[in-house]
Scaffold this motif. Structure first.
Motif, short mmCIF file in Angstrom:
data_model
loop_
_atom_site.label_atom_id
_atom_site.label_comp_id
_atom_site.label_asym_id
_atom_site.label_seq_id
_atom_site.Cartn_x
_atom_site.Cartn_y
_atom_site.Cartn_z
N TYR A 231 0.82 -1.21 0.00
CA TYR A 231 0.00 0.00 0.00
C TYR A 231 0.85 1.26 0.00
CZ TYR A 231 -4.07 -2.89 0.41
OH TYR A 231 -5.05 -3.81 0.15
N ALA A 234 1.89 1.66 -3.60
CA ALA A 234 0.77 2.13 -4.41
C ALA A 234 0.52 3.62 -4.18
CB ALA A 234 -0.49 1.33 -4.07
N HIS A 235 0.60 4.04 -2.92
CA HIS A 235 0.38 5.45 -2.61
C HIS A 235 1.45 6.34 -3.28
CE1 HIS A 235 -1.31 8.68 -0.06
NE2 HIS A 235 -0.08 9.14 -0.06
N GLU A 270 -5.32 2.68 -4.49
CA GLU A 270 -4.48 1.71 -3.77
C GLU A 270 -5.08 0.31 -3.83
OE1 GLU A 270 -2.74 4.85 -0.42
OE2 GLU A 270 -4.16 3.30 0.16
#
Length: 439
Positions: A231, A234-235, A270
């Motif tokens: 995550y 992804a961020h 995300e």
């Protein structure tokens, strides 16, 4: 029906020895739907049990009827999320949504695969397939087809789709291992990616990679707390793409505006990234070595495809049907209903067996045989209905192009050792597939 009749189908250990097709057919002869208990097993808590659906027509009915058989009520994995917080979290993923929320995100994704983006991806896939086989043939005349060949093509393709720098792509290998292989000791704490070889985004994300606890267990990878590195990456990637969009599908997706002017939220991005990086990887990653096993088991089919590569596109669907990488998916009944004469109560878990549906003799003549010219081939490898796989086209393209390269550039392929299979009752995974070839 006794508990022992269905226990083997639920036990992940079963699949390390291969699929018990004989048992599936014995159960099918007794009826299309069977109750399965969920005892506590190594890595799996006790569950409430579920209805297992074996019949192709009923599997199709379940996955088409989202109003009766919900993806959101309990998620789509057999075992329930551990806490209400975990359930609320998984419901934010498109995989675990029902219409209309699911429909909205699905439309955004479909609009992002523009004709120009699709053409560009197909060209890149062809180049990736050639490059992978170049490397295979340049090395020793033996390799692990599962990791050295099959694993890299979906990673390279997903890197193109997501706009992930190529040097970071093996992060997705580890993430997929941890999520899909959380019941397998070889995969549960996968950490093969070397952050020193990746970008600054990868290095920051890997710093959050969880480690096993004192008992050797990793946090549940289905929850956000179990995948903090994914995550974080992804961020960071989403921020980078908003600031400097590329020509990849995810940049197109992030730039889209809906009718009301809203854009995809950071959280939605995300979770979309999770879906592509993990779910988008695993089906093909295991479908490719599964297809190789199919051809090694049926050498006359391999010979026919090598002599006439124009047969490969049709053969791809049959190879996928014969192997069926995703064996099961779960729904939850939203009301009292009936399936194949079996009463299903509101709140019951209903698990469809794509594996059984794809060998249903009512639909497929000689279902256990590999018939590379099978038409029609109404398999359920990619699901059906609202949740049919958005990446099905690219999975077929990747398999066709890779096997064209492998088969036309070799004259013989043989097993060089025993395959090793994933401990999972969800994914029919191939961990190792040693092969030897003659170029």
């Amino acid at each position: 029906m006794t508990t022992s009749d269905t226990a083997a189908l639920h036990d992940p250990d079963t699949y390390t020895r291969g699929v018990p097709f004989g048992l599936i057919e014995q159960l099918r002869a007794r009826g299309p739907v069977h109750w399965v208990d969920e005892p506590e097993l190594r890595g799996l808590p006790r569950g409430s049990g579920y209805h297992l659906v074996l019949d192709h027509a009923l599997v199709t009915e379940v996955v088409r009827d989202a109003a009766t058989f919900s993806s959101a009520l309990g998620g789509t994995q057999i075992h329930d999320p551990a806490t209400p917080r975990d359930l609320a979290y998984v419901r934010r993923m498109m995989l675990n949504m029902d219409p209309p929320e699911h429909t909205r995100l699905r439309k955004l994704i479909a609009a992002s695969f523009t004709p120009r983006a699709v053409r560009a991806l197909e060209e890149r896939i062809a180049g990736h397939a050639k490059g992978i086989v170049d490397r295979m043939l340049a090395g020793p005349r033996e390799c692990d087809f599962a990791k050295d060949v099959a694993a890299d093509l979906p990673l390279l393709t997903l890197a193109d789709i997501l706009g992930v720098p190529t040097e970071d792509r093996w992060l997705m290998f580890d993430w997929s291992n941890r999520v899909i292989g959380f019941l397998d000791a070889d995969y549960a704490s996968s950490a093969s990616f070397d952050p020193g070889q990746g970008t600054s985004l990868a290095q920051e994300a890997v710093s959050l990679r969880p480690s096993p606890d004192a008992s050797g267990r990793m946090p549940d990878p289905r929850g956000r707390d179990g995948m903090p590195d994914l995550y974080r990456y992804a961020h960071l990637l989403g921020d980078a793409k908003r600031a400097a969009p590329g020509d990849d599908v995810m940049s197109i997706l992030l730039a889209q505006r809906e009718e009301d002017g809203d854009r995809l939220s950071v959280e939605e991005f995300e979770n979309m990234f999770w879906l592509f990086a993990v779910a988008g990887n695993e089906t093909l990653r295991n479908g490719l070595p599964g297809a190789m096993i199919a051809l090694l088991t049926n050498p006359e089919a391999m010979r026919a495809l090598r002599e006439d590569p124009s047969l490969i596109p049709t053969a791809v669907d049959e190879l996928l049907r014969w192997w069926t990488p995703v064996m099961t998916f779960r729904r939850t009944a939203s009301r009292d209903t009936s399936l194949g004469g079996t009463a299903v109560r509101s709140g019951d878990k209903v698990v469809v067996s794509y594996l059984a549906a794809n060998r249903d003799p009512a639909v497929f003549d000689h279902p256990d045989e590999l018939l590379i010219d099978r038409k029609p081939n109404n398999h359920r490898v990619f699901g059906h209905g609202p949740h049919v796989c958005v990446g099905a086209h690219f999975a077929r393209v990747q398999m066709a192009l890779l096997f064209r390269e492998v088969l036309t550039r070799t004259s013989d392929i043989q097993l060089a050792g025993e395959p090793a299979y994933l401990r999972s009752n969800f994914q029919r995974g191939v961990k190792r597939l040693p092969i030897a070839w003659t170029a």
